[in-house]
Design an enzyme around this catalytic site. Structure first.
Site, PDB file in Angstrom:
ATOM      1  N   CYS A  43     -91.878  98.405  24.697  1.00 23.53           N
ATOM      2  CA  CYS A  43     -91.189  97.201  25.171  1.00 23.53           C
ATOM      3  C   CYS A  43     -91.681  96.768  26.544  1.00 23.53           C
ATOM      4  O   CYS A  43     -91.730  95.581  26.848  1.00 23.53           O
ATOM      5  CB  CYS A  43     -89.679  97.453  25.250  1.00 23.53           C
ATOM      6  N   GLY A 166     -83.509  95.107  12.081  1.00 20.85           N
ATOM      7  CA  GLY A 166     -84.454  96.196  12.296  1.00 20.85           C
ATOM      8  C   GLY A 166     -83.742  97.535  12.334  1.00 20.85           C
ATOM      9  O   GLY A 166     -82.797  97.713  13.100  1.00 20.85           O
TER      10      GLY A 166
END
Length: 370
Positions: A43, A166
């Site tokens: 990320c 997800g």
């Protein structure tokens, strides 16, 4: 001297916008697996570790804002990453999984150079060691930060319905944290069985991505951790959902899950991973782990110098031994009157002398000196 030192290219949330990190991530995905490099994408960072600069184009190089060169500084950086010292959530555990996956991807269909495999092995070992000793181990994650931010921004969370898109690692962590703070959690995933398994563990429900519109229609907020490149949460779909009221989306995927042209829609509160901050005080053990990282980086650099020097040291010693043996045989041929004991003394003396003469050159080779 080491011919091909370790080189690191990286972009990080600290000094690169999300757009820049996404461009670097896409470029890294397009690389052909090779023996001399591996990459970590998460990320907050995109990093490429390589032996030397071979095959790097100027266009690829320009995608990265940071560069390190040299075995010890690059190893030190990776060890800090593995221990979670370079993470937004200090000590988070997910980086170890990302590092293992980077190693697996680099070895897929090729043979990663032994130096790079050893670097990753030591990084994983150090990361596990720091946590096993109770240093820096954190139950917090990007998923829990997303939940914290969501809970701050919606009224009466216990009465709200939240959709998780997800069911990977981050989605799973977010779902677990959400289940204790909101009224109901719905999990959507391409693999319906995986969504169902996660939902059952947290007391939620699941749906197939084909039914995403129905899930969005009933959701008060969304956490998206799916790698859909903006192809799933598109403008048309979100516009339909916003007709019934405001929506909060926390998009922790990199590249992002929400399409570019949908992020500014009226009524949508859109947050990315760069909007998440960890307000917790870093553990007191940070200094101890920093020392471990520095010590192990120096040890790795020394290991590599010795590994690189081994052929030269072996050749030097073989040549010296050949000369010693030839000279001793020639001398003993002229000293036939010596007994067996005296001959052994001459042999031992010559061996000790050669070893003493080679000691400093051997150390210099191991240290990488000329």
């Amino acid at each position: 001297m080491i011919d091909a030192p370790l080189v690191l290219r990286s972009v990080h949330q600290r000094d690169a916008a999300l757009d820049a990190r996404e461009r670097a991530a896409r470029a890294v995905e397009g690389l052909t697996p090779g023996r001399d490099a591996f990459a970590i994408t998460s990320c907050h960072r995109v990093e490429v570790y390589a032996l030397g600069d071979g095959g790097v184009t100027p266009a690829f190089d320009a995608l990265f804002t940071n560069r390190l060169r040299g075995d010890e500084p690059v190893a030190h950086h990776l060890f800090r990453v593995a221990c979670g010292l370079d993470s937004v959530v200090v000590g988070e555990r997910q980086i170890l999984g990302q590092l293992r996956r980077a190693h697996d991807a680099a070895r897929s269909g090729t043979t990663l150079r032994a130096e790079l495999s050893e670097l990753i092995r030591r990084a994983l070992h150090l990361g596990r060691r720091a946590r096993a000793r109770g240093l820096l181990g954190s139950s917090r994650s990007i998923g829990s930060l997303a939940v914290d931010e969501l809970a701050r921004r919606i009224e009466a969370p216990r009465e709200r319905r939240v959709l998780i898109v997800g069911a990977g690692e981050i989605g799973t962590l977010a779902a677990r944290a959400l289940s204790m703070r909101v009224g109901h959690v719905v999990v959507a995933n391409r693999d319906r069985a995986r969504a169902e398994a996660l939902a059952s563990r947290i007391g939620g429900t699941s749906l197939d991505v084909a039914d995403l519109d129905a899930g969005l229609a009933r959701a008060d907020a969304v956490i998206s951790a799916a790698d859909t490149r903006g192809r799933l949460l598109v403008r048309e779909r979100l516009t339909r959902r916003l007709e019934r009221g405001p929506l909060l989306i926390v998009d922790v995927a990199v590249p992002r899950s929400v399409a570019d042209d949908a992020r500014e829609l009226r009524g949508l509160t859109y947050l990315t991973v760069d909007d998440l901050r960890d307000g917790h005080t870093p553990p007191a053990d940070v200094a101890a782990v920093e020392r471990l990282c520095a010590e192990q980086a120096a040890a790795f650099a020394a290991w590599r110098r010795e590994r690189e020097a081994a052929p030269a040291i072996r050749a030097l010693r073989e040549r010296a031994e050949a000369i010693r043996r030839a000279r001793v045989e020639r001398a003993l041929a002229k000293l036939r009157h010596l007994g067996e004991r005296d001959r052994r003394v001459v042999e031992a003396f010559s061996t000790a002398l050669v070893n003493e003469l080679l000691h400093e050159p051997t150390l210099a080779l191991r240290r990488g000196q000329r």
